[in-house]
Structures are given as structure tokens and as C-alpha cells.
Motif scaffolding. Structure first.
Motif, mmCIF file in Angstrom:
data_model
loop_
_atom_site.group_PDB
_atom_site.id
_atom_site.type_symbol
_atom_site.label_atom_id
_atom_site.label_comp_id
_atom_site.label_asym_id
_atom_site.label_seq_id
_atom_site.Cartn_x
_atom_site.Cartn_y
_atom_site.Cartn_z
ATOM 1 N N ASN A 1 0.647 -1.231 0.066
ATOM 2 C CA ASN A 1 0.071 0.015 -0.018
ATOM 3 C C ASN A 1 0.845 1.170 -0.023
ATOM 4 O O ASN A 1 1.808 1.381 0.879
ATOM 5 C CB ASN A 1 -0.988 -0.029 1.328
ATOM 6 C CG ASN A 1 -1.966 -0.879 1.098
ATOM 7 O OD1 ASN A 1 -2.840 -1.147 0.110
ATOM 8 N ND2 ASN A 1 -2.352 -1.684 2.138
ATOM 9 N N VAL A 2 0.680 2.034 -1.004
ATOM 10 C CA VAL A 2 1.043 3.470 -1.009
ATOM 11 C C VAL A 2 0.192 4.397 -0.281
ATOM 12 O O VAL A 2 -1.038 4.597 -0.919
ATOM 13 C CB VAL A 2 1.689 3.909 -2.400
ATOM 14 C CG1 VAL A 2 2.121 5.120 -2.306
ATOM 15 C CG2 VAL A 2 2.496 2.824 -2.937
ATOM 16 N N VAL A 3 0.436 5.095 0.919
ATOM 17 C CA VAL A 3 -0.434 6.097 1.421
ATOM 18 C C VAL A 3 0.274 7.515 1.019
ATOM 19 O O VAL A 3 1.378 7.649 1.245
ATOM 20 C CB VAL A 3 -0.162 5.658 2.809
ATOM 21 C CG1 VAL A 3 -1.229 6.810 3.582
ATOM 22 C CG2 VAL A 3 -0.759 4.269 3.203
ATOM 23 N N ILE A 4 -0.802 8.360 0.615
ATOM 24 C CA ILE A 4 -0.414 9.724 0.377
ATOM 25 C C ILE A 4 -0.280 10.520 1.786
ATOM 26 O O ILE A 4 -1.287 10.647 2.457
ATOM 27 C CB ILE A 4 -1.418 10.403 -0.423
ATOM 28 C CG1 ILE A 4 -1.537 9.806 -1.818
ATOM 29 C CG2 ILE A 4 -0.994 11.700 -0.842
ATOM 30 C CD1 ILE A 4 -0.325 9.419 -2.761
ATOM 31 N N THR A 5 0.956 10.951 2.077
ATOM 32 C CA THR A 5 1.180 11.841 3.460
ATOM 33 C C THR A 5 1.158 13.140 2.964
ATOM 34 O O THR A 5 1.164 13.833 1.982
ATOM 35 C CB THR A 5 2.279 11.444 3.969
ATOM 36 O OG1 THR A 5 3.620 11.846 2.914
ATOM 37 C CG2 THR A 5 2.390 9.924 4.033
ATOM 38 N N LYS A 6 1.081 14.084 4.069
ATOM 39 C CA LYS A 6 1.180 15.486 4.108
ATOM 40 C C LYS A 6 2.340 15.777 3.383
ATOM 41 O O LYS A 6 2.311 16.806 2.254
ATOM 42 C CB LYS A 6 1.272 16.037 5.551
ATOM 43 C CG LYS A 6 1.288 17.607 5.529
ATOM 44 C CD LYS A 6 1.053 18.028 6.998
ATOM 45 C CE LYS A 6 1.064 19.554 6.941
ATOM 46 N NZ LYS A 6 1.091 19.980 8.289
ATOM 47 N N GLU B 1 8.732 7.362 -0.060
ATOM 48 C CA GLU B 1 8.505 7.004 1.195
ATOM 49 C C GLU B 1 8.152 5.437 1.390
ATOM 50 O O GLU B 1 8.774 4.830 2.368
ATOM 51 C CB GLU B 1 7.317 7.812 1.342
ATOM 52 C CG GLU B 1 7.615 9.330 1.639
ATOM 53 C CD GLU B 1 6.497 10.063 2.138
ATOM 54 O OE1 GLU B 1 6.594 11.021 3.137
ATOM 55 O OE2 GLU B 1 5.288 9.906 1.780
ATOM 56 N N THR B 2 7.218 4.933 0.712
ATOM 57 C CA THR B 2 6.804 3.667 0.871
ATOM 58 C C THR B 2 7.909 2.484 0.636
ATOM 59 O O THR B 2 8.052 1.677 1.346
ATOM 60 C CB THR B 2 5.609 3.317 -0.037
ATOM 61 O OG1 THR B 2 4.541 4.319 0.051
ATOM 62 C CG2 THR B 2 5.093 1.677 0.008
ATOM 63 N N VAL B 3 8.625 2.595 -0.578
ATOM 64 C CA VAL B 3 9.777 1.827 -0.451
ATOM 65 C C VAL B 3 10.852 1.934 0.495
ATOM 66 O O VAL B 3 11.216 0.751 1.066
ATOM 67 C CB VAL B 3 10.632 2.031 -2.097
ATOM 68 C CG1 VAL B 3 11.695 1.265 -2.229
ATOM 69 C CG2 VAL B 3 9.603 1.632 -3.199
ATOM 70 N N ALA B 4 11.345 3.062 0.931
ATOM 71 C CA ALA B 4 12.118 3.507 1.949
ATOM 72 C C ALA B 4 11.457 2.786 3.227
ATOM 73 O O ALA B 4 12.225 1.945 4.029
ATOM 74 C CB ALA B 4 12.293 4.934 2.261
ATOM 75 N N ALA B 5 10.145 2.798 3.708
ATOM 76 C CA ALA B 5 9.864 2.192 4.742
ATOM 77 C C ALA B 5 9.924 0.922 4.812
ATOM 78 O O ALA B 5 9.939 -0.008 5.872
ATOM 79 C CB ALA B 5 8.049 2.740 5.123
ATOM 80 N N GLY B 6 9.655 0.207 3.720
ATOM 81 C CA GLY B 6 9.518 -1.375 3.306
ATOM 82 C C GLY B 6 10.957 -1.796 3.757
ATOM 83 O O GLY B 6 11.136 -3.105 4.190
ATOM 84 N N SER C 1 -4.798 5.838 -0.101
ATOM 85 C CA SER C 1 -4.241 4.669 -0.244
ATOM 86 C C SER C 1 -4.524 4.061 -1.550
ATOM 87 O O SER C 1 -5.613 3.541 -1.755
ATOM 88 C CB SER C 1 -4.421 3.750 0.840
ATOM 89 O OG SER C 1 -3.632 2.411 1.101
ATOM 90 N N ILE C 2 -3.271 3.633 -2.184
ATOM 91 C CA ILE C 2 -3.440 2.795 -3.525
ATOM 92 C C ILE C 2 -2.305 1.913 -3.357
ATOM 93 O O ILE C 2 -1.399 1.830 -2.708
ATOM 94 C CB ILE C 2 -3.355 3.809 -4.859
ATOM 95 C CG1 ILE C 2 -2.137 4.589 -4.729
ATOM 96 C CG2 ILE C 2 -4.594 4.503 -4.905
ATOM 97 C CD1 ILE C 2 -1.876 5.337 -5.989
ATOM 98 N N TYR C 3 -2.546 0.596 -4.166
ATOM 99 C CA TYR C 3 -1.483 -0.244 -4.365
ATOM 100 C C TYR C 3 -0.293 0.135 -5.226
ATOM 101 O O TYR C 3 -0.419 1.114 -5.808
ATOM 102 C CB TYR C 3 -1.865 -1.657 -5.092
ATOM 103 C CG TYR C 3 -3.080 -2.201 -4.421
ATOM 104 C CD1 TYR C 3 -2.575 -2.991 -2.965
ATOM 105 C CD2 TYR C 3 -4.287 -2.557 -4.754
ATOM 106 C CE1 TYR C 3 -3.551 -3.693 -2.613
ATOM 107 C CE2 TYR C 3 -5.441 -3.057 -4.073
ATOM 108 C CZ TYR C 3 -4.858 -3.809 -2.757
ATOM 109 O OH TYR C 3 -6.073 -4.525 -2.050
#
Length: 471
Positions: free
Chosen positions: A131-136, A180-185, A156-158
Motif C-alpha cells: 500500500n502506498v499512502v499519500i502523506t502530508k 516513502e513507501t519503498v524506504a519504509a519497506g 491509499s493505493i497499491y
């Protein structure tokens, strides 16, 4: 003598014709004409601001078109077209050969073609089902005029949907969220992803890049060059999903509990079926534009034999697609694969892959190539880069014996004709020049002999006539 008279008559006719067809000298202006002519300064003042701008733009356009193309300066290299941009490259993806080079290491602003590097790292480190979540923070990058699909904080989208939004619609907020999402993973922050972008380019052999964001939003410290972007495009051929995404004509993100429906279309016109700019060999790419960068474009294409990456930077007017098409066709029409295994005579090189090749234009043979051998740490193998007058034409990995001493990199010059025991090959321009010179000498010799024989025949005829008169 009869032939000589004919030749002299033709020469005299040409001379007379040239005299009578010379343009007449310009007449001095009469007083009336002079009085009617307006001073140049007055005529310049009468031009509208729009005309002045157009004139200045045309001058700038022509100046850019006439910038040197470094690959065209190589001896006997296939001559490539000019472009209406500051920099351009064509690279063959399978070999890494540079086929066309115009300011390929010059600093340029990439704009949204930055996103192909973001995509490369997403494929390498990410999960397409995450999941890719759009942040501020993701929304904070949206300045005036920057591309967006209107995502909102908390949407949130895939990841696979995010890749379409980033590569097709060029969504800046989604590109930020992908980083952001790849880094968090990986248990890391967005800054880690940025550092990985720069490390990846260096790993690929990049020479002049510094990325500070995932989307290409303009910043003076966010730059790259044509060579580096082509290396990124070359690497993406290892990810077929990239090309599947790039060729999508229209994509829909279905509405969900967190996100409204989004529909967007392909922007790269060479990939749009029925578009006037459509190019049947194009298989992927990304558009880019900012005021500072002007038009930027990366395009991948293949014809069943060669796989090419074309990058153009700071292209003016409506020339970004026509320049790209001309460059790709130049590559497909003028270059061919040449097997390394079948042509490498250096016995120190072992276990050369059967499918390794260099990419050369007609007239350049394998024997003309230098090679740069770089030892791979912790391995018995080395990276061998073949060069034609410092232009890389292919890279192969193989074992190399008895080359390295204290140096990690060794340069081996091409053998001369004498050293190799043969000339530079059937396609060699040197052979052609020798043949042409020999042929010209033969023609001159034949003409001289025919002239001598003609003179002798004429003398015999006159001698026979004098004898008849005496008798």
C-alpha cells in the motif's frame, strides 16, 4: 589530333558559357532608390515585440541545432542528425554502446524523467502489492503547474497503481509517496531512498548526477546528464513490467474506502496509437517539462535486433518527438552487432560469453577497437569496455590473464595493420581509400596511354599521306 580538337572545342564552349552566365554586378542605387530606402534602425524599430521575440527565438533555435555533435567528429563514424536541444544520446541497451553523443556529460535538469529512476528502485526494492499512502509531505511538493492526479492526504493505493500514476500521469505526489513507501519497506526514511537514487546511478557508471527528490520538481541541486539517464534506461530493460506500464493507453484506479476513482491517459505521444507522433518501435519512456528544463524525454525502442535508449534534454519548440524519432532511426539504420567471441584475438581473455557483442557502424571493424580492462574486486573476472577513439561501443565480462600488475585498470590499444598481419578489414575506410587511389591512378594511366596511342596513330597517318604525295 581530331580528338584533341573536340576536347578543346568543349572546353572553349564551357568557358564562353560561364562568362555569359555570370551574374551581373550589382548596380549602384540611384538617388531615388536611396531616398526611398529606410534606415535599418528605423526598420528595426517598426518591428513589433512579437516579431522581435520570434526572431530571437529562431536565432536561439538555430544556435542550439548547430551545437557540435561529438560522435560526428569521430573518424569514419556514421554521421547523425542535428537536434533542437542542448544534449542528446542514443545508447544500445544490450551492449552499452554509445551510438550518438551530443554533450552527453553536460549538467542538465531532468524534470519528470527523474521518475524512471524512482521506478527502477521501486522495482528493485519494492513490492507491487504494498500500500502506498499519500502523506502530508507527499502533497507539499506540489507547486504551481506541477503534474498531479489530485490525490488527498490519507488516500491509499497499491504500488502497481502508483507506478501507473507516476509513469503515465506523471503524478508528483504519487512519486514522492512511492519513495516513502519503498524506504519504509526497508525500515528507512525518504532520505534513504534519495541516497539510493544517487548510489544507483554511480553503480551503473553515472558520471554527473545529483538527485534530491523522486519526481523532478525543479531545484538547482537536482541535475543529471544524458549519459546517466541512458544508463538508467538501459537497466530498466531488466524489468518487463516497466514496459507493460509504459505502453498502457489509459488506466483507472477504482474508487475505494480511502480513495476516489482516478482515470488518466498516456502522455508520451510516441506510445499513443493513432497519434501523429506514434512510433511503432517505441516500447517505453517518460516525458518531462519545467520552465528551467524545457522539454526532456527518454524513449526506449527495439526492432527485433537492437534495443535503443534515446534521451534528449532542453529541447525547444515542438521538436522533442521529431528529434527522438530521427535519432532512433539513425541508430537502427546505421549500426549492427559484432560478436566479441568470434573476433577477439587476445588469447589472455577466457570464457567470453557467446552472446557478447559490440555495436559498430559500417566501415568500423573490431580490429580498430581499443579496450579498457577493469578488474572486478573479489573475482577472477574483469569488465572489458571496447572503445573506438574513446567512444564506448560495448562492454563484456570475462576472465583476463596476465594483465594486471599494480593497476586495477589497463588500457590496451588496437593493433596496427602491421601488427595484426592484415589490413583493417573488408569494410575498412583505409582499404577503400587505398582502392580509390589505385583506381584513380589506373584511370589516369589509361588516359595517358590512349592519348599517346592516338598521337602515334595521327603521326603515322600524316606520314603515310606525305609518302603518297611524293609518289
Amino acid at each position: 589530333m581530331r580528338y584533341c580538337r573536340y576536347i578543346l572545342a568543349v572546353i572553349l564552349a564551357i568557358m564562353v558559357f560561364s562568362v555569359f552566365t555570370q551574374p551581373a554586378a550589382a548596380a549602384e542605387p540611384t538617388e531615388t532608390a536611396a531616398s526611398d530606402a529606410k534606415p535599418a534602425a528605423d526598420a528595426e524599430e517598426e518591428k513589433t515585440e512579437e516579431e522581435k521575440k520570434k526572431e530571437a527565438y529562431e536565432k536561439e533555435l538555430q544556435a542550439v541545432y548547430q551545437l557540435p555533435v561529438q560522435s560526428n567528429e569521430l573518424e569514419d563514424w556514421a554521421q547523425g542528425p542535428g537536434t533542437y536541444g542542448d544534449a542528446a544520446i542514443v545508447m544500445e541497451a544490450g551492449s552499452g554502446a554509445v551510438l550518438y553523443a551530443k554533450n552527453i556529460d553536460a549538467k542538465e535538469y531532468p524534470a519528470s524523467i527523474t521518475k524512471v529512476l524512482t521506478a527502477l528502485l521501486a522495482y528493485e526494492y519494492g513490492d507491487m502489492n504494498s500500500n502506498v499512502v499519500i502523506t502530508k509531505e507527499a502533497l507539499s511538493c506540489l507547486g504551481s503547474g506541477y503534474a498531479s492526479i489530485g490525490m488527498k492526504e490519507g488516500n491509499s493505493i497499491y504500488m502497481r497503481q502508483a507506478m501507473h500514476a507516476m509513469l503515465l500521469a506523471s503524478s508528483n505526489e504519487v512519486a514522492y509517496a512511492v519513495g516513502e513507501t519503498v524506504a519504509a519497506g526497508q525500515g528507512q526514511s525518504y532520505d534513504w531512498f534519495i541516497s539510493q537514487m544517487n548510489e544507483k546511478v554511480k553503480e551503473l557508471g553515472g558520471v554527473n548526477s545529483h538527485f534530491i527528490n523522486t519526481n523532478g520538481v525543479h531545484d538547482e541541486n537536482h541535475y543529471t546528464c544524458a549519459r546517466d539517464m541512458a544508463l538508467i534506461g538501459k537497466e530498466l530493460f531488466a524489468y518487463p513490467e516497466f514496459f507493460e506500464t509504459c505502453r498502457t493507453q489509459q488506466y483507472k484506479i477504482d474508487g475505494s474506502a480511502t480513495t476516489e476513482e482516478h482515470v488518466f491517459q498516456q502522455k508520451h505521444e510516441m506510445l499513443i496509437a493513432n497519434n501523429s507522433e506514434y512510433y511503432e518501435k517505441a516500447v517505453g519512456g517518460k516525458t518531462g517539462y519545467t520552465t528551467e528544463a524545457q522539454n526532456t524525454l527518454i524513449t526506449m525502442a527495439e526492432d527485433g535486433n537492437l534495443r535503443l535508449v534515446c534521451v534528449v534534454f532542453k529541447t525547444y519548440g515542438g521538436h522533442v518527438y521529431s528529434d527522438t524519432r530521427a535519432l532512433l532511426e539513425y541508430g537502427f539504420q546505421n549500426f549492427q552487432k559484432v560478436s566479441v567471441l568470434e573476433n577477439e584475438a587476445d588469447k589472455r581473455m577466457k570464457n567470453i560469453p557467446k552472446d557478447a557483442y559490440v555495436c559498430l557502424p559500417e566501415g568500423i571493424t573490431f580490429e580498430m577497437l581499443d579496450k579498457e580492462i577493469e578488474k572486478i574486486d573479489g573475482s577472477s573476472e574483469a569488465k572489458i569496455t571496447y572503445l573506438y577513439q574513446d567512444m564506448p561501443v560495448g562492454t563484456v565480462t570475462a576472465e583476463v590473464e596476465d594483465v594486471f600488475a599494480s593497476n586495477q585498470t589497463v588500457r590496451v590499444a588496437a593493433k596496427t595493420s602491421e601488427e595484426s598481419g592484415k589490413n583493417s578489414g573488408s569494410g575498412s575506410s583505409q582499404w577503400m581509400r587505398t582502392f580509390a587511389a589505385t583506381l584513380a591512378a589506373c584511370i589516369v594511366l589509361v588516359i595517358v596511354m590512349m592519348t599517346v596511342l592516338s598521337v602515334r596513330r595521327e603521326r603515322k597517318r600524316l606520314e603515310a599521306r606525305r609518302k603518297r604525295r611524293k609518289n
